[in-house]
Enzyme design. Structure first.
Site, short mmCIF file in Angstrom:
data_model
loop_
_atom_site.label_atom_id
_atom_site.label_comp_id
_atom_site.label_asym_id
_atom_site.label_seq_id
_atom_site.Cartn_x
_atom_site.Cartn_y
_atom_site.Cartn_z
N GLU A 226 1.02 -1.33 0.09
CA GLU A 226 0.05 -0.03 0.01
C GLU A 226 0.97 1.20 0.10
O GLU A 226 1.53 1.48 0.91
CB GLU A 226 -0.94 -0.14 1.17
N ARG B 248 0.16 10.25 0.47
CA ARG B 248 0.78 11.56 1.32
C ARG B 248 1.87 12.23 0.69
O ARG B 248 2.07 13.09 1.31
CB ARG B 248 0.78 11.03 2.57
N THR C 51 -4.45 6.18 1.76
CA THR C 51 -4.90 7.29 2.16
C THR C 51 -5.71 8.05 0.96
O THR C 51 -5.67 9.12 0.49
CB THR C 51 -3.65 8.22 2.43
N LYS D 95 -10.91 -1.61 6.09
CA LYS D 95 -9.92 -1.33 6.94
C LYS D 95 -10.39 -0.69 8.28
O LYS D 95 -11.26 -0.06 8.51
CB LYS D 95 -9.21 -0.23 6.12
#
Length: 212
Positions: free
Chosen positions: A45, A49, A73, A133
């Site tokens: 993953e 960011r 994210t 998640k």
């Protein structure tokens, strides 16, 4: 070449641990992915960011076919579409709204939308999503919280992420509703910055050996 995941369940089943990676320099993405795959962790993953994230996803998708690279994210539809275009094989969000769930689904990619409460999990269940998640895991109740959901929501499986360490990961993996855990301990900034890929591989190998 690793099989491409077709569902959230496939993503959870890739390995016991999902490396959660922050890439500051896209040139590091390929050797980093290769180091993780060599240790037995094909699912990666890459969090959105940093400015380098999409480039990193694209490079890994093109140059490391053994890896299953996803985007983390993801907080809006624009990011979901950009990640899909870059070659991401799955999407992960820290939280989720109905609109974001629809936009992630529209990409055709499997997704692990984030939840931190029972009501959030139930709302996504209403949309037919059963792989989620759990974030931020440690701050939101950790293993005790997830264990308490096995009764009322037995059909849901989670990838808990946030504050999990090499030491605490096994406790999560022992739960019947945990498919894998997400962890950033596999890619310490010092090792990545100095290109110490053999050490990253050793961390990955230890994580891949965890029982679930």
């Amino acid at each position: 070449m690793t099989t491409i995941p077709r569902s959230g369940a496939d993503v959870l089943d890739l390995a016991p641990v999902m490396p959660v990676v922050v890439v500051e320099d896209a040139d590091q993405a390929v050797p980093l992915a290769r180091a993780l795959v060599a240790g037995g962790l094909p699912g990666i993953e890459v969090t959105l960011r940093t400015p380098a994230a999409l480039d990193a996803i694209e490079r890994v998708a093109q140059e490391v076919p053994e890896a299953v690279v996803g985007a983390g994210t993801v907080v809006n539809g624009e990011q979901a579409r950009a990640a899909a275009q870059a070659g991401a094989r799955f999407l992960v969000s820290p939280g989720c709204t109905p609109a974001l769930a629809r936009e992630m689904a529209d990409t055709g990619l499997p997704a692990l939308p984030g939840v931190a409460t029972v009501s959030e999990a139930m709302a996504l269940l209403e949309l037919g999503l059963t792989e989620l998640k759990f974030f931020p895991a440690e701050a939101s109740g950790g293993t005790a919280f997830l264990k308490s959901l096995t009764g009322p929501l037995p059909q849901v499986r989670f990838c808990p992420t946030g504050g999990i360490t090499a030491r605490s990961a096994q406790g999560y993996l022992a739960l019947p509703n945990v498919g894998c855990v997400g962890g950033s301990w596999l890619t310490p900034a010092a090792l990545v910055g100095e290109g110490r890929w053999d050490e990253v591989t050793e961390l990955a190998r230890a994580a891949a050996a965890l029982e679930r």
